[in-house]
Design a protein around this motif. Structure first.
Motif, PDB file in Angstrom:
ATOM      1  N   LEU A  51     -15.877  -3.498   2.041  1.00 21.46           N
ATOM      2  CA  LEU A  51     -15.169  -2.257   2.356  1.00 21.46           C
ATOM      3  C   LEU A  51     -15.968  -1.016   1.975  1.00 21.46           C
ATOM      4  N   GLU A  52     -17.280  -1.154   1.806  1.00 24.06           N
ATOM      5  CA  GLU A  52     -18.127  -0.011   1.480  1.00 24.06           C
ATOM      6  C   GLU A  52     -18.343   0.854   2.715  1.00 24.06           C
ATOM      7  N   ALA A  53     -18.556   2.161   2.483  1.00 26.58           N
ATOM      8  CA  ALA A  53     -18.686   3.136   3.564  1.00 26.58           C
ATOM      9  C   ALA A  53     -20.147   3.247   3.996  1.00 26.58           C
ATOM     10  N   PHE A  54     -20.365   3.352   5.319  1.00 25.41           N
ATOM     11  CA  PHE A  54     -21.697   3.545   5.887  1.00 25.41           C
ATOM     12  C   PHE A  54     -21.571   4.449   7.109  1.00 25.41           C
ATOM     13  N   HIS A  55     -22.619   5.228   7.337  1.00 30.35           N
ATOM     14  CA  HIS A  55     -22.715   5.893   8.627  1.00 30.35           C
ATOM     15  C   HIS A  55     -22.988   4.844   9.701  1.00 30.35           C
ATOM     16  N   PRO A  64      -6.072 -17.886  13.731  1.00 34.23           N
ATOM     17  CA  PRO A  64      -4.847 -18.133  14.515  1.00 34.23           C
ATOM     18  C   PRO A  64      -3.800 -18.944  13.771  1.00 34.23           C
ATOM     19  N   GLN A  65      -4.225 -19.801  12.833  1.00 34.53           N
ATOM     20  CA  GLN A  65      -3.251 -20.625  12.121  1.00 34.53           C
ATOM     21  C   GLN A  65      -2.407 -19.807  11.139  1.00 34.53           C
ATOM     22  N   MET A  66      -2.940 -18.679  10.679  1.00 33.05           N
ATOM     23  CA  MET A  66      -2.220 -17.855   9.697  1.00 33.05           C
ATOM     24  C   MET A  66      -2.299 -16.390  10.137  1.00 33.05           C
ATOM     25  N   PRO A  67      -1.522 -15.999  11.136  1.00 32.04           N
ATOM     26  CA  PRO A  67      -1.620 -14.633  11.664  1.00 32.04           C
ATOM     27  C   PRO A  67      -1.226 -13.568  10.652  1.00 32.04           C
ATOM     28  N   ASP A  68      -0.333 -13.903   9.699  1.00 34.96           N
ATOM     29  CA  ASP A  68       0.048 -12.895   8.708  1.00 34.96           C
ATOM     30  C   ASP A  68      -1.133 -12.523   7.819  1.00 34.96           C
ATOM     31  N   VAL A  69      -2.020 -13.478   7.547  1.00 35.74           N
ATOM     32  CA  VAL A  69      -3.221 -13.182   6.758  1.00 35.74           C
ATOM     33  C   VAL A  69      -4.136 -12.240   7.531  1.00 35.74           C
ATOM     34  N   VAL A  70      -4.212 -12.423   8.851  1.00 33.19           N
ATOM     35  CA  VAL A  70      -5.046 -11.553   9.680  1.00 33.19           C
ATOM     36  C   VAL A  70      -4.526 -10.119   9.624  1.00 33.19           C
ATOM     37  N   VAL A  71      -3.212  -9.956   9.770  1.00 33.02           N
ATOM     38  CA  VAL A  71      -2.637  -8.602   9.742  1.00 33.02           C
ATOM     39  C   VAL A  71      -2.850  -7.966   8.378  1.00 33.02           C
ATOM     40  N   ARG A  72      -2.646  -8.729   7.301  1.00 34.29           N
ATOM     41  CA  ARG A  72      -2.832  -8.183   5.960  1.00 34.29           C
ATOM     42  C   ARG A  72      -4.300  -7.809   5.721  1.00 34.29           C
ATOM     43  N   SER A  73      -5.239  -8.645   6.189  1.00 33.69           N
ATOM     44  CA  SER A  73      -6.661  -8.340   6.018  1.00 33.69           C
ATOM     45  C   SER A  73      -7.052  -7.087   6.800  1.00 33.69           C
ATOM     46  N   PHE A  74      -6.514  -6.964   8.011  1.00 29.96           N
ATOM     47  CA  PHE A  74      -6.828  -5.779   8.813  1.00 29.96           C
ATOM     48  C   PHE A  74      -6.267  -4.517   8.164  1.00 29.96           C
ATOM     49  N   MET A  75      -5.063  -4.592   7.644  1.00 32.77           N
ATOM     50  CA  MET A  75      -4.470  -3.428   6.995  1.00 32.77           C
ATOM     51  C   MET A  75      -5.226  -3.068   5.716  1.00 32.77           C
ATOM     52  N   THR A  76      -5.717  -4.062   5.002  1.00 36.96           N
ATOM     53  CA  THR A  76      -6.532  -3.785   3.806  1.00 36.96           C
ATOM     54  C   THR A  76      -7.806  -3.072   4.195  1.00 36.96           C
ATOM     55  N   TRP A  77      -8.427  -3.546   5.285  1.00 28.42           N
ATOM     56  CA  TRP A  77      -9.640  -2.870   5.779  1.00 28.42           C
ATOM     57  C   TRP A  77      -9.318  -1.448   6.226  1.00 28.42           C
ATOM     58  N   LEU A  78      -8.186  -1.273   6.919  1.00 32.74           N
ATOM     59  CA  LEU A  78      -7.811   0.055   7.400  1.00 32.74           C
ATOM     60  C   LEU A  78      -7.521   0.999   6.240  1.00 32.74           C
ATOM     61  N   ARG A  79      -6.970   0.479   5.157  1.00 31.47           N
ATOM     62  CA  ARG A  79      -6.636   1.307   3.996  1.00 31.47           C
ATOM     63  C   ARG A  79      -7.883   1.912   3.353  1.00 31.47           C
ATOM     64  N   SER A  80      -9.033   1.273   3.541  1.00 32.55           N
ATOM     65  CA  SER A  80     -10.261   1.797   2.934  1.00 32.55           C
ATOM     66  C   SER A  80     -10.658   3.152   3.507  1.00 32.55           C
ATOM     67  N   TYR A  81     -10.046   3.562   4.642  1.00 32.53           N
ATOM     68  CA  TYR A  81     -10.347   4.868   5.227  1.00 32.53           C
ATOM     69  C   TYR A  81      -9.578   5.999   4.544  1.00 32.53           C
ATOM     70  N   ILE A  82      -8.839   5.695   3.491  1.00 34.44           N
ATOM     71  CA  ILE A  82      -8.112   6.742   2.779  1.00 34.44           C
ATOM     72  C   ILE A  82      -9.077   7.762   2.187  1.00 34.44           C
ATOM     73  N   PHE A 115       0.845  -1.196   0.000  1.00 31.44           N
ATOM     74  CA  PHE A 115       0.000   0.000   0.000  1.00 31.44           C
ATOM     75  C   PHE A 115       0.882   1.248   0.000  1.00 31.44           C
ATOM     76  N   PRO A 116       1.111   1.826  -1.180  1.00 31.86           N
ATOM     77  CA  PRO A 116       1.999   3.010  -1.251  1.00 31.86           C
ATOM     78  C   PRO A 116       1.472   4.194  -0.454  1.00 31.86           C
ATOM     79  N   GLU A 117       0.143   4.353  -0.384  1.00 31.82           N
ATOM     80  CA  GLU A 117      -0.411   5.503   0.325  1.00 31.82           C
ATOM     81  C   GLU A 117      -0.423   5.323   1.841  1.00 31.82           C
ATOM     82  N   MET A 118       0.040   4.188   2.320  1.00 33.43           N
ATOM     83  CA  MET A 118       0.081   3.902   3.748  1.00 33.43           C
ATOM     84  C   MET A 118       1.527   3.647   4.166  1.00 33.43           C
TER      85      MET A 118
END
Length: 298
Positions: free
Chosen positions: A289-293, A243-261, A174-177
């Motif tokens: 990753l769609e935006a909602f109030h 828990p078996q693949m923690p790197d996937v969890v971190v990558r998924s969370f960062m992808t979700w966090l990137r949607s706040y750009i 993610f270049p913008e992050m």
């Protein structure tokens, strides 16, 4: 009340006669035991006493046989209750005078029958599934082996170098992050994630498992009270769990966090507005990753 309970499928007249037959049978059996108890009495000669004893015993046994046959005949005429499952003491619920208002007994019977039928069909399904063996061809094994990801460490304590490699790969995705990693208290990592000029996020990690996250505006003080986005990020941590693949969890969370750009640029997908009560749509769907109030997502 008893008549109303027994009437479905029961011959009440034969039922009454069967009760009398039971009483007669009990009397006949009692006479047999009385005959055996008295033995050979009141006879002058031994031969006379033996003949009298045998005759009395035979008569008593014939009475027992006769009464037992009559009881069996009446039992066939009585019939059977309409319900085949008395459910032990729960059958007393059928005596409730307000059966129309509280039909507990009939509901119990229905649930019991449904449970038995479910168990029967589950047994059939289990037998059919056990008969089907999963077979894979050599080509399928080759394809799956190529697509299978590398084995990841599954222990809670991962090497720091492995954690650094995972974070660096995510940073390049993610270049913008921008992600700054530090370890102020030993091996545990703390990430300072800067999302454009929109948000700053502190992610506290235990090895490669995220413990807590704090989300602030780009110019906000990180020590002030947490806001809505922090609550949503905490919810996202609970959602992304593998828990078996923690790197996937971190990558998924960062992808979700990137949607706040586009926090201040994306309208709400429900109401179409950019602001509601002075706030932008702060919720992001975990899958799309769609935006909602916060009020529109419910």
């Amino acid at each position: 009340m008893a008549e109303g309970v027994l009437s479905p499928g029961v011959n009440l007249e034969a039922f009454s006669q069967a009760i009398a037959a039971i009483q007669a049978l009990r009397s006949s059996v009692t006479r047999v035991f009385d005959c055996l108890k008295d033995g050979m009495r009141n006879k002058e000669t031994l031969e006379g006493r033996e003949k009298g004893f045998v005759a009395a015993l035979q008569e008593s046994l014939h009475s027992v046989s006769r009464d037992l046959g009559e009881l069996e005949r009446l039992s066939n005429l009585v019939g059977k209750p309409s319900e085949n499952h008395p459910l032990h003491n729960s059958g007393l619920l059928s005596l409730d005078p307000v059966q129309d208002k509280t039909p507990l007994y009939s509901q119990l019977l229905q649930a019991y029958k449904w449970s038995n039928k479910l168990q029967y069909h589950a047994g059939l399904a289990s037998g059919l599934l056990n008969q089907q063996s999963l077979k894979r061809s050599a080509n399928q094994m080759g394809v799956s082996a190529k697509r299978r990801p590398k084995a990841q460490p599954t222990t809670l304590v991962l090497p720091p170098q492995y954690v650094d490699d995972v974070i660096n790969r995510i940073d390049r995705m993610f270049p913008e992050m921008s992600i700054q990693l530090s370890r102020p208290n030993g091996t545990s990592a703390m990430l300072l994630v800067t999302l454009g000029k929109v948000l700053k996020v502190i992610v506290v990690m235990r090895s490669l498992f995220i413990d807590r996250t704090i989300v602030k505006g780009y110019n906000e003080n990180v020590y002030t009270e947490d806001g809505k986005v922090t609550d949503h990020a905490t919810t996202a941590l609970l959602h992304y769990q593998l828990p078996q693949m923690p790197d996937v969890v971190v990558r998924s969370f960062m992808t979700w966090l990137r949607s706040y750009i586009k926090l201040f640029q994306a309208p709400c997908q429900r109401c179409g507005k950019f602001l509601q009560d002075g706030l932008p749509p702060t919720w992001r769907d975990f899958r799309t990753l769609e935006a909602f109030h916060d009020t529109c997502r419910q």
